[in-house]
Scaffold this motif. Sequence first.
Motif, short mmCIF file in Angstrom:
data_model
loop_
_atom_site.label_atom_id
_atom_site.label_comp_id
_atom_site.label_asym_id
_atom_site.label_seq_id
_atom_site.Cartn_x
_atom_site.Cartn_y
_atom_site.Cartn_z
N ALA A 94 9.32 -11.57 20.18
CA ALA A 94 9.51 -10.12 19.54
C ALA A 94 11.06 -10.34 18.99
O ALA A 94 11.63 -11.31 19.22
N GLY A 95 11.06 -9.52 17.86
CA GLY A 95 12.06 -9.59 16.98
C GLY A 95 12.02 -10.41 15.69
O GLY A 95 12.66 -10.42 14.71
N ASP A 96 10.75 -11.36 15.71
CA ASP A 96 10.36 -12.26 14.52
C ASP A 96 10.12 -11.18 13.43
O ASP A 96 9.75 -10.37 13.37
N ARG A 97 10.56 -11.67 12.08
CA ARG A 97 10.29 -11.08 10.81
C ARG A 97 9.16 -11.94 10.17
O ARG A 97 9.62 -13.23 9.85
N LEU A 98 7.83 -11.33 10.12
CA LEU A 98 6.93 -12.09 9.58
C LEU A 98 6.62 -11.73 8.28
O LEU A 98 6.69 -10.64 7.98
N ILE A 99 6.63 -12.77 7.42
CA ILE A 99 6.30 -12.47 5.80
C ILE A 99 4.90 -12.71 5.81
O ILE A 99 4.22 -13.86 5.84
N LEU A 100 4.12 -11.67 5.41
CA LEU A 100 2.74 -11.62 5.01
C LEU A 100 2.25 -11.87 3.75
O LEU A 100 2.82 -10.95 3.00
N LEU A 101 1.25 -12.46 3.32
CA LEU A 101 0.55 -12.30 2.24
C LEU A 101 -0.93 -11.91 2.38
O LEU A 101 -1.43 -12.79 3.08
N ALA A 102 -1.28 -10.86 1.59
CA ALA A 102 -2.68 -10.56 2.12
C ALA A 102 -3.12 -9.78 0.73
O ALA A 102 -2.46 -9.28 -0.23
N VAL A 103 -4.63 -9.71 0.43
CA VAL A 103 -5.05 -8.70 -0.36
C VAL A 103 -5.08 -7.14 0.22
O VAL A 103 -5.05 -7.21 1.58
N MET A 104 -5.03 -6.36 -0.60
CA MET A 104 -4.60 -5.18 -0.23
C MET A 104 -5.63 -4.60 1.02
O MET A 104 -5.52 -3.96 1.77
N SER A 105 -6.93 -4.98 0.65
CA SER A 105 -8.00 -4.61 1.44
C SER A 105 -7.85 -5.03 2.94
O SER A 105 -8.38 -4.20 3.98
N ASP A 106 -7.08 -5.96 3.21
CA ASP A 106 -6.72 -6.68 4.42
C ASP A 106 -5.61 -6.14 5.01
O ASP A 106 -5.31 -6.40 6.34
N LEU A 107 -4.60 -5.65 4.27
CA LEU A 107 -3.27 -5.45 4.82
C LEU A 107 -2.93 -4.44 5.81
O LEU A 107 -2.44 -4.76 6.83
N ASP A 108 -3.68 -3.19 5.97
CA ASP A 108 -3.72 -2.39 6.94
C ASP A 108 -4.22 -2.95 8.24
O ASP A 108 -3.75 -2.61 9.13
N GLU A 109 -5.23 -3.46 8.33
CA GLU A 109 -5.73 -4.03 9.56
C GLU A 109 -4.85 -5.27 10.18
O GLU A 109 -4.59 -5.05 11.47
#
Length: 100
Positions: free
Chosen positions: A78-93
Amino acid sequence: TADMLAEVVDEEAVEDSLRKYFPAENPGLVVKEIQLHPKSKATNKEMWEVPLPPKCLVACILRNGKGIIPQGNTRLKAGDRLILLAVMSDLDEAVALLTC
């Protein structure tokens, strides 16, 4: 490199700061920062236990002022900040999975 990233990252500007490193010809690739809440389904799980969509990855975890390059056995807190790399179509999921 992860520690350098953590020092440079401004919590409100992380997405804009990182976006400049991605080629303009790939506008479908997005950078998103998510903070894990205590009630998130991913909190207290190891990375391998989190069923991220196929075209999404956690590139870095920012925790206590330090950057962590996650591996399969990295436990999310809890409290971790995650930096995500994604294609737009998978981001919402991915966002739904990490924030609920």
